[in-house]
Design a protein around this motif. Structure first.
Motif: not given
Ligand code: NAP
Length: 330
Positions: A161-168, A184-190, A289-294
């Motif tokens: 999730q951090l990798a996604k937030i940081w643009g990877c 994939k579905q819940d954590l949003g990995f590619d 990030y948690f507070a922002q729902g990320k």
């Protein structure tokens, strides 16, 4: 009032069994000057505990036979002879597998930011491991591909999730379709690779068409071998854990070592407490990030101290789904 606690009864050779632990009953300890008495509400179960059951040389000394099993706990101060902690404070401490304990090193936590148990996971040691391992050792740049193994777990879920937030591009590796779908579905990995489905190298090629820039390794073994062979020039490998080996009597021997030379990789070991002076920074960032729902997060809860050994064995077998905890009080 009595204290129940699990002590190490014998050292496992190969897989851990419940017979390696012994449950004993003792009087609740009284705090000395400078200490607090804590009623533990949550016990964290972590893969590193397997290493502490052994007397092999490691970065920390193992538990002695007859000693309480180590572990981080979250609980409530019942009695205080400590200068800055008071009765009712919620604290984190290293009190191990028991219902009560005394310590002078408890850390007060702020339950308004996250539930108490999260300080053993997302906002605790596993979260810190993910944050510093990825940021400082992985050094991901936007557009790069980051792969993490044990991707649905406490550390791996935060890494991706951090990798996604940081643009990877974030690619997970996990065991079974249910965990992969969650990643994939819940954590949003590619993408997420099911290593139990076989054809690991083919799946990896498909999920990482541009190769791999950062591999955050939680498992070692054959998965590491496959990843080393898929790394890009000047890629970084964060060696965080080798859980596929923890119950092995012979260590796995890496076969693709030469890929480190050919691809000029940087392979670096990570131990979270090397970063303890900067935990505040990680807590602030992860909390933000948690507070922002990320950041999404999942827990796997075993109920009752008596079930701690079973929960630990299941964790090593991958039966946990998210951060493994024991809820100690009904
Ligand atoms: N270096 C440090 O400072 C540090 C700090 C914390 C954690 N760690 C390490 O990080 C790793 C993850 O820890 P965690 O607390 O986040 O645990 P976790 O991922 O929540 O749980 C462990 C997971 O490992 C996977 N696993 C077990 N056996 C495996 C095998 N043979 N091959 C591949 N995967 C296997 C299982 O997931 P699947 O069902 O997907 O296989 C299991 O759910 C561990 O290796 C741990 O020792 C290191």
């Amino acid at each position: 009032m009595s204290n129940r606690r699990w002590v190490l009864a014998s050292r496992p050779v190969g897989p851990v069994s419940e017979a390696n632990f012994h449950l004993e009953e003792k009087p609740v300890p009284r705090p000395a000057e400078g200490e607090v008495l804590v009623r533990n509400l949550w016990l964290s179960l972590d893969p590193y505990m397997r290493g502490r059951m052994s007397d092999a040389k490691s970065y920390v000394k193992g538990v002695e036979i007859g000693e309480v099993m180590v572990g981080q706990t979250a609980g409530e101060v019942l009695e205080s002879r400590h200068a800055s902690l008071k009765v009712g404070d919620m604290v984190l401490a290293q009190l191990g597998w028991q219902l009560y304990g005394v310590t002078r090193d408890a850390i007060k936590v702020d339950e308004s930011r996250a539930p108490l148990s999260y300080y053993l996971g997302l906002m605790g040691m596993p979260g810190m491991t993910a944050y510093f391992g990825l940021k400082e050792l992985g050094q991901p740049k936007p557009g790069e591909t980051v792969v993490v193994s044990a991707a649905s777990g406490a550390v791996g879920s935060v890494v991706g999730q951090l990798a996604k937030i940081w643009g990877c591009r974030a690619v997970g590796i996990a065991g079974g379709p249910e965990k992969c779908s969650y990643v994939k579905q819940d954590l949003g990995f590619d993408a997420c690779i099911d290593y139990k489905a076989g054809a690991l190298r083919e799946q990896l090629k498909e999920a990482c068409p541009k190769g791999v820039d950062v591999y955050f390794d939680n498992v070692g073994g054959e998965i590491l071998d496959a990843l080393l062979a898929r790394m890009n020039l000047f890629g970084r490998v964060v060696v965080c854990g080798t859980i596929s080996d923890y119950n092995a009597t012979e260590p796995y021997r890496v076969r693709t070592w030469r890929a480190i030379l050919v691809n000029r990789l940087r392979v670096q070991g990570m131990i979270v407490f090397d970063w303890k002076d900067r935990y505040g920074e990680a807590l602030k960032t992860l909390g933000g990030y948690f507070a922002q729902g990320k950041l999404r997060y999942r827990e796997s809860v075993v109920h009752g101290l008596e079930n701690a050994p079973r929960g630990f064995i299941d964790l090593l077998d991958g039966k946990n789904f998210g951060k493994q905890l024991v809820k100690l009080q009904p």
